[in-house]
Scaffold this motif. Structure first.
Motif, mmCIF file in Angstrom:
data_model
loop_
_atom_site.group_PDB
_atom_site.id
_atom_site.type_symbol
_atom_site.label_atom_id
_atom_site.label_comp_id
_atom_site.label_asym_id
_atom_site.label_seq_id
_atom_site.Cartn_x
_atom_site.Cartn_y
_atom_site.Cartn_z
ATOM 1 N N HIS A 51 0.850 -1.189 0.000
ATOM 2 C CA HIS A 51 0.000 0.000 0.000
ATOM 3 C C HIS A 51 0.890 1.245 0.000
ATOM 4 N N VAL A 52 0.664 2.092 -0.979
ATOM 5 C CA VAL A 52 1.456 3.313 -1.156
ATOM 6 C C VAL A 52 0.547 4.520 -0.913
ATOM 7 N N ARG A 53 0.880 5.314 0.061
ATOM 8 C CA ARG A 53 0.051 6.473 0.393
ATOM 9 C C ARG A 53 0.310 7.631 -0.564
ATOM 10 N N LEU A 54 -0.682 8.452 -0.736
ATOM 11 C CA LEU A 54 -0.601 9.624 -1.603
ATOM 12 C C LEU A 54 0.599 10.488 -1.229
ATOM 13 N N GLY A 55 1.444 10.804 -2.216
ATOM 14 C CA GLY A 55 2.576 11.690 -2.004
ATOM 15 C C GLY A 55 3.829 11.021 -1.475
ATOM 16 N N THR A 56 3.778 9.738 -1.124
ATOM 17 C CA THR A 56 4.942 9.057 -0.569
ATOM 18 C C THR A 56 5.607 8.179 -1.621
ATOM 19 N N GLY A 57 6.944 8.095 -1.565
ATOM 20 C CA GLY A 57 7.661 7.318 -2.562
ATOM 21 C C GLY A 57 7.494 7.925 -3.945
ATOM 22 N N LEU A 58 7.998 7.232 -4.939
ATOM 23 C CA LEU A 58 7.894 7.747 -6.304
ATOM 24 C C LEU A 58 6.486 7.572 -6.854
ATOM 25 N N GLY A 59 5.890 6.407 -6.619
ATOM 26 C CA GLY A 59 4.537 6.163 -7.117
ATOM 27 C C GLY A 59 3.509 7.051 -6.450
ATOM 28 N N GLY A 60 3.650 7.253 -5.129
ATOM 29 C CA GLY A 60 2.723 8.138 -4.427
ATOM 30 C C GLY A 60 2.843 9.568 -4.892
ATOM 31 N N ARG A 61 4.065 9.954 -5.294
ATOM 32 C CA ARG A 61 4.258 11.297 -5.843
ATOM 33 C C ARG A 61 3.568 11.425 -7.196
ATOM 34 N N ALA A 62 3.703 10.401 -8.059
ATOM 35 C CA ALA A 62 3.023 10.425 -9.352
ATOM 36 C C ALA A 62 1.509 10.462 -9.164
ATOM 37 N N LEU A 63 1.022 9.749 -8.154
ATOM 38 C CA LEU A 63 -0.409 9.731 -7.859
ATOM 39 C C LEU A 63 -0.889 11.109 -7.426
ATOM 40 N N ALA A 64 -0.076 11.801 -6.617
ATOM 41 C CA ALA A 64 -0.456 13.125 -6.124
ATOM 42 C C ALA A 64 -0.335 14.190 -7.205
ATOM 43 N N GLU A 65 0.770 14.148 -7.969
ATOM 44 C CA GLU A 65 1.021 15.183 -8.976
ATOM 45 C C GLU A 65 0.340 14.895 -10.305
ATOM 46 N N ARG A 66 -0.107 13.648 -10.471
ATOM 47 C CA ARG A 66 -0.760 13.231 -11.715
ATOM 48 C C ARG A 66 0.120 13.521 -12.928
ATOM 49 N N ALA A 67 1.394 13.181 -12.779
ATOM 50 C CA ALA A 67 2.369 13.416 -13.836
ATOM 51 C C ALA A 67 3.461 12.362 -13.734
ATOM 52 N N PRO A 68 4.114 12.027 -14.853
ATOM 53 C CA PRO A 68 5.217 11.062 -14.808
ATOM 54 C C PRO A 68 6.366 11.565 -13.928
ATOM 55 N N THR A 69 6.984 10.651 -13.207
ATOM 56 C CA THR A 69 8.139 10.967 -12.377
ATOM 57 C C THR A 69 9.161 9.849 -12.528
ATOM 58 N N TRP A 70 10.446 10.197 -12.399
ATOM 59 C CA TRP A 70 11.462 9.154 -12.501
ATOM 60 C C TRP A 70 12.723 9.577 -11.756
ATOM 61 N N VAL A 71 13.488 8.565 -11.325
ATOM 62 C CA VAL A 71 14.776 8.786 -10.661
ATOM 63 C C VAL A 71 15.754 7.730 -11.166
ATOM 64 N N PRO A 72 17.029 8.086 -11.364
ATOM 65 C CA PRO A 72 18.013 7.095 -11.819
ATOM 66 C C PRO A 72 18.443 6.145 -10.703
ATOM 67 N N ASP A 73 18.309 6.595 -9.444
ATOM 68 C CA ASP A 73 18.677 5.757 -8.301
ATOM 69 C C ASP A 73 17.696 6.032 -7.177
ATOM 70 N N TYR A 74 16.708 5.169 -7.030
ATOM 71 C CA TYR A 74 15.648 5.360 -6.046
ATOM 72 C C TYR A 74 16.220 5.535 -4.639
ATOM 73 N N ARG A 75 17.216 4.731 -4.303
ATOM 74 C CA ARG A 75 17.713 4.704 -2.929
ATOM 75 C C ARG A 75 18.435 5.996 -2.547
#
Length: 256
Positions: A74-98
């Motif tokens: 479960h990924v909450r709104l605004g948390t992590g990369l997916g939660g950020r995409a869910l909140a901003e409603r836009a594609p997001t990416w990082v070369p190194d998640y950690r």
């Protein structure tokens, strides 16, 4: 893989069950195609708790995983990369998640267990409704190039249209038989502002994954000029990056 579903009963129970089966099939196929066609090591799809105003989502579909900590996460709104995409409603990416400093790190244990580093997320968004978020993840630290981002966005756009069609099955209310009339033909969307021929030419090359230097070489322009045309087109469409620009252009039928 598909998570458990609750099907409605009653007069429209069959339609609701069929729509749920279609959603599962589309999202499961999307996760697999991200791996098979986009060169990702892992494909994930999160399903929001509320499409209109989501507060969280659960990772219900996956392909290429080795561990199970991401399964059903479960990924909450605004948390992590997916939660950020869910909140901003836009594609997001990082070369190194950690090592990323632009996201929260609520899910590092699950990400580390899967051995993931580079990550791209694209929301499945149509008419203000978020049908899900698709993840394309790599087990190496690499930047996401325009070609791979566009490829994932294309798959997301196809899946979004299929999900919107399935959703319509359960929301449409048929008129009584005696009152039915042929539906008027749908009007095509109107462009927010007309593109110049040169902007359109540059946009079409960008939509097939050509980089700015490649477009400049093809058209006999400078890289700065190509960048200027793309920025102008983004401004006219009200989008923030070339991925959103490509999606918008396809929605308006400007590119195939």
């Amino acid at each position: 893989m598909t998570g458990a579903n609750q099907f409605s009963t009653g007069a429209d129970g069959i339609d609701a069950r069929a729509a749920a089966l279609v959603r599962d099939a589309v999202l499961g196929d999307l996760a697999r195609r991200v791996v098979d066609e986009c060169g990702a090591d892992v494909g994930l799809v999160g399903v929001p708790d509320r499409p209109d105003r989501p507060r969280a989502m659960a990772l219900r579909h996956w392909a290429g995983t080795r561990a199970d900590l991401l399964h059903g996460l479960h990924v909450r709104l605004g948390t992590g990369l997916g939660g950020r995409a869910l909140a901003e409603r836009a594609p997001t990416w990082v070369p190194d998640y950690r090592a990323a400093t632009t996201i929260s790190h609520h899910y590092d244990a699950a990400v580390s267990a899967e051995g993931l580093y580079a990550m791209l997320t694209v929301p499945l968004l149509q008419d203000g409704v978020v049908h899900g978020v698709v993840y394309a993840s790599m087990r190496t630290v690499v930047p996401f190039g325009d070609v791979r981002i566009a490829a994932v966005a294309d798959l997301a756009a196809v899946a979004t249209r299929a999900l919107a069609g399935a959703s319509a099955w359960t929301t449409a209310t048929p008129a009584p038989t005696h009152a039915r009339r042929p539906a008027p033909p749908a009007r095509p969307p109107e462009l927010p502002a007309r593109l110049t021929p040169r902007e359109l030419e540059v946009l079409r090359w960008a939509a097939i994954g050509r980089t700015n230097p490649e477009i400049a070489d093809q058209l006999g322009l400078t890289c700065n000029t190509v960048t200027g045309y793309l920025k102008s087109a983004m401004h006219k469409f009200g989008v923030r990056n070339r991925v959103e620009l490509t999606i918008a252009a396809r929605d308006f039928g400007l590119v195939s």
